[in-house]
Design a protein around this motif. Structure first.
Motif, PDB file in Angstrom:
ATOM      1  N   LEU A   1     -13.200 -50.604  56.838  1.00 33.96           N
ATOM      2  CA  LEU A   1     -13.534 -49.608  55.812  1.00 33.96           C
ATOM      3  C   LEU A   1     -13.139 -50.114  54.425  1.00 33.96           C
ATOM      4  N   ALA A   2     -11.957 -50.710  54.350  1.00 37.26           N
ATOM      5  CA  ALA A   2     -11.455 -51.187  53.051  1.00 37.26           C
ATOM      6  C   ALA A   2     -12.371 -52.274  52.479  1.00 37.26           C
ATOM      7  N   GLY A   3     -12.838 -53.160  53.331  1.00 37.34           N
ATOM      8  CA  GLY A   3     -13.723 -54.229  52.875  1.00 37.34           C
ATOM      9  C   GLY A   3     -15.009 -53.670  52.282  1.00 37.34           C
ATOM     10  N   ARG A   4     -15.494 -52.580  52.881  1.00 34.41           N
ATOM     11  CA  ARG A   4     -16.722 -51.960  52.360  1.00 34.41           C
ATOM     12  C   ARG A   4     -16.430 -51.177  51.084  1.00 34.41           C
ATOM     13  N   ASN A   5     -15.270 -50.496  51.054  1.00 37.43           N
ATOM     14  CA  ASN A   5     -14.948 -49.638  49.904  1.00 37.43           C
ATOM     15  C   ASN A   5     -14.547 -50.435  48.666  1.00 37.43           C
ATOM     16  N   VAL A   6     -13.905 -51.600  48.890  1.00 32.70           N
ATOM     17  CA  VAL A   6     -13.361 -52.366  47.751  1.00 32.70           C
ATOM     18  C   VAL A   6     -13.789 -53.837  47.884  1.00 32.70           C
ATOM     19  N   PRO A   7     -15.043 -54.130  47.588  1.00 35.54           N
ATOM     20  CA  PRO A   7     -15.525 -55.502  47.796  1.00 35.54           C
ATOM     21  C   PRO A   7     -14.833 -56.528  46.914  1.00 35.54           C
ATOM     22  N   ASP A   8     -14.189 -56.076  45.831  1.00 32.38           N
ATOM     23  CA  ASP A   8     -13.533 -57.032  44.917  1.00 32.38           C
ATOM     24  C   ASP A   8     -12.162 -57.494  45.414  1.00 32.38           C
ATOM     25  N   ALA A   9     -11.599 -56.837  46.425  1.00 29.20           N
ATOM     26  CA  ALA A   9     -10.279 -57.242  46.937  1.00 29.20           C
ATOM     27  C   ALA A   9     -10.455 -58.088  48.197  1.00 29.20           C
ATOM     28  N   GLN A  10      -9.375 -58.810  48.542  1.00 30.05           N
ATOM     29  CA  GLN A  10      -9.360 -59.567  49.800  1.00 30.05           C
ATOM     30  C   GLN A  10      -8.553 -58.744  50.816  1.00 30.05           C
ATOM     31  N   PHE A  11      -8.989 -58.711  52.061  1.00 31.89           N
ATOM     32  CA  PHE A  11      -8.258 -57.939  53.069  1.00 31.89           C
ATOM     33  C   PHE A  11      -7.867 -58.814  54.257  1.00 31.89           C
ATOM     34  N   ILE A  12      -6.664 -58.543  54.765  1.00 33.25           N
ATOM     35  CA  ILE A  12      -6.136 -59.287  55.914  1.00 33.25           C
ATOM     36  C   ILE A  12      -5.743 -58.275  56.982  1.00 33.25           C
ATOM     37  N   ARG A  13      -6.227 -58.493  58.217  1.00 30.01           N
ATOM     38  CA  ARG A  13      -5.769 -57.639  59.314  1.00 30.01           C
ATOM     39  C   ARG A  13      -4.523 -58.263  59.929  1.00 30.01           C
ATOM     40  N   SER A  14      -3.398 -57.637  59.673  1.00 29.81           N
ATOM     41  CA  SER A  14      -2.121 -58.172  60.169  1.00 29.81           C
ATOM     42  C   SER A  14      -1.078 -57.072  60.088  1.00 29.81           C
ATOM     43  N   SER A  15      -0.069 -57.187  60.917  1.00 29.20           N
ATOM     44  CA  SER A  15       1.115 -56.374  60.672  1.00 29.20           C
ATOM     45  C   SER A  15       1.835 -56.942  59.451  1.00 29.20           C
ATOM     46  N   MET A  16       2.326 -56.070  58.606  1.00 28.41           N
ATOM     47  CA  MET A  16       3.090 -56.560  57.441  1.00 28.41           C
ATOM     48  C   MET A  16       4.330 -57.331  57.913  1.00 28.41           C
ATOM     49  N   ARG A  17       4.781 -57.037  59.114  1.00 28.75           N
ATOM     50  CA  ARG A  17       5.963 -57.700  59.666  1.00 28.75           C
ATOM     51  C   ARG A  17       5.710 -59.182  59.928  1.00 28.75           C
ATOM     52  N   ALA A  18       4.453 -59.507  60.273  1.00 29.55           N
ATOM     53  CA  ALA A  18       4.130 -60.882  60.681  1.00 29.55           C
ATOM     54  C   ALA A  18       3.473 -61.675  59.562  1.00 29.55           C
ATOM     55  N   LEU A  19       3.355 -61.081  58.392  1.00 32.32           N
ATOM     56  CA  LEU A  19       2.595 -61.678  57.298  1.00 32.32           C
ATOM     57  C   LEU A  19       3.278 -62.935  56.748  1.00 32.32           C
ATOM     58  N   GLU A  20       2.473 -63.984  56.546  1.00 39.81           N
ATOM     59  CA  GLU A  20       2.990 -65.214  55.917  1.00 39.81           C
ATOM     60  C   GLU A  20       2.287 -65.369  54.575  1.00 39.81           C
ATOM     61  N   LEU A  21       3.030 -65.373  53.483  1.00 36.46           N
ATOM     62  CA  LEU A  21       2.434 -65.499  52.148  1.00 36.46           C
ATOM     63  C   LEU A  21       3.282 -66.456  51.314  1.00 36.46           C
ATOM     64  N   PRO A  22       2.673 -67.099  50.322  1.00 35.02           N
ATOM     65  CA  PRO A  22       3.456 -68.033  49.508  1.00 35.02           C
ATOM     66  C   PRO A  22       4.538 -67.313  48.711  1.00 35.02           C
ATOM     67  N   PRO A  23       5.694 -67.952  48.519  1.00 33.21           N
ATOM     68  CA  PRO A  23       6.765 -67.307  47.743  1.00 33.21           C
ATOM     69  C   PRO A  23       6.357 -67.107  46.284  1.00 33.21           C
ATOM     70  N   GLU A  24       6.886 -66.045  45.682  1.00 34.17           N
ATOM     71  CA  GLU A  24       6.719 -65.747  44.249  1.00 34.17           C
ATOM     72  C   GLU A  24       5.258 -65.816  43.824  1.00 34.17           C
ATOM     73  N   SER A  25       4.381 -65.117  44.581  1.00 35.28           N
ATOM     74  CA  SER A  25       2.949 -65.166  44.261  1.00 35.28           C
ATOM     75  C   SER A  25       2.383 -63.817  43.822  1.00 35.28           C
ATOM     76  N   PHE A  26       3.234 -62.771  43.730  1.00 34.96           N
ATOM     77  CA  PHE A  26       2.733 -61.445  43.330  1.00 34.96           C
ATOM     78  C   PHE A  26       3.583 -60.859  42.197  1.00 34.96           C
ATOM     79  N   ASP A  27       2.902 -60.053  41.357  1.00 37.98           N
ATOM     80  CA  ASP A  27       3.587 -59.296  40.298  1.00 37.98           C
ATOM     81  C   ASP A  27       3.885 -57.876  40.757  1.00 37.98           C
ATOM     82  N   LEU A  28       3.081 -57.396  41.701  1.00 38.05           N
ATOM     83  CA  LEU A  28       3.217 -56.003  42.145  1.00 38.05           C
ATOM     84  C   LEU A  28       2.898 -55.925  43.636  1.00 38.05           C
ATOM     85  N   ILE A  29       3.801 -55.298  44.386  1.00 33.19           N
ATOM     86  CA  ILE A  29       3.551 -55.042  45.816  1.00 33.19           C
ATOM     87  C   ILE A  29       3.711 -53.542  46.039  1.00 33.19           C
TER      88      ILE A  29
END
Ligand SMILES: C[S@@+](CC[C@H](N)C(=O)[O-])C[C@H]1O[C@@H](n2cnc3c(N)ncnc32)[C@H](O)[C@@H]1O
Length: 217
Positions: free
Chosen positions: A82-110
């Motif tokens: 649903l999110a992919g259809r509603n917000v085509p400008d964002a990227q979406f990942i299906r994952s538990s936030m617990r298992a998420l792997e993301l680069p360090p210091e890559s966001f200004d707002l979470i």
């Protein structure tokens, strides 16, 4: 034996993705847009944003994506679709936030609107530390947290759902232990007294803590 809590949440939201969206859009005094608007004023330019437990992506992920590059994460495949259809400008990942792997210091707002209390509370402190790791120094973490000691599976819109939280003092301590200052820490009740959450804006390596309690009968 208690069912795997993540699996329960995933299958539950797969089933109620549309009913949840209908229900939440009818809650007129939901404060999430007020908090999101305030925090967006604090992050200059085009912030890199991450929305944890983004649901169907509206209205919050969509607002983040209007301001800058945005990733939404959700454990439920139905919500991500649903999110992919509603917000085509964002990227979406299906994952538990617990298992998420993301680069360090890559966001200004979470952000995490109404999603962290679905994660078993023993995981909250570790999640806060990982969120601090993904934020740039001075980055903001806006979240709704449970406000009391609770660890149950109960009916939500017709499906069994995990609700797991600590009291507000423990939440604040876990955030501070994770490296945050917590300048906004408010307990807010709405929807005719039926919904209460602790709202926090936490800043990585940030400013002083101000505590407010806006419980209404
Ligand atoms: C109450 S809904 C909130 C959705 C959206 N943030 C909003 O404000 O409408 C909670 C969302 O969190 C997601 N969620 C729950 N546990 C999660 C987890 N461990 N990892 C990622 N998403 C999760 C659910 O699938 C659901 O879409």
């Amino acid at each position: 034996m208690r069912q795997d809590p993540e699996r329960l949440v995933e299958t539950g939201y797969d089933e109620i993705a549309v009913p949840y969206q209908v229900w939440v859009s009818q809650v007129e005094d939901d404060p999430r847009l007020r908090y999101l608007g305030n925090v967006l004023k604090q992050v200059p330019g085009r912030p890199d944003s991450l929305d944890l437990g983004c649901g169907a992506g509206v209205p919050c992920t969509a607002l983040l994506a209007e301001r800058g590059p945005t990733i939404g994460v959700d454990i439920s495949a139905a919500q991500v679709e649903l999110a992919g259809r509603n917000v085509p400008d964002a990227q979406f990942i299906r994952s538990s936030m617990r298992a998420l792997e993301l680069p360090p210091e890559s966001f200004d707002l979470i952000t995490a609107f109404y999603s962290i209390p679905h994660l078993p509370r023993e995981e909250h402190g570790d999640l806060f530390r990982r969120i601090a790791g993904w934020l740039r120094p001075g980055g903001r973490f806006l979240a709704t947290l449970g406000h009391r000691d609770l660890d149950v599976v109960k009916d939500f819109l017709g499906v069994p759902m995990v609700t797991s939280s600590y009291d507000v003092e423990t939440n604040r301590r876990l955030l501070i232990d994770a490296g945050f200052a917590v300048p906004v820490d408010e307990v807010v009740t709405w929807y005719g007294g039926h919904v209460t959450y602790q709202w926090v804006v936490a800043i990585k390596n940030g400013e002083r803590t101000v505590v407010a309690d806006r419980r209404r009968p």
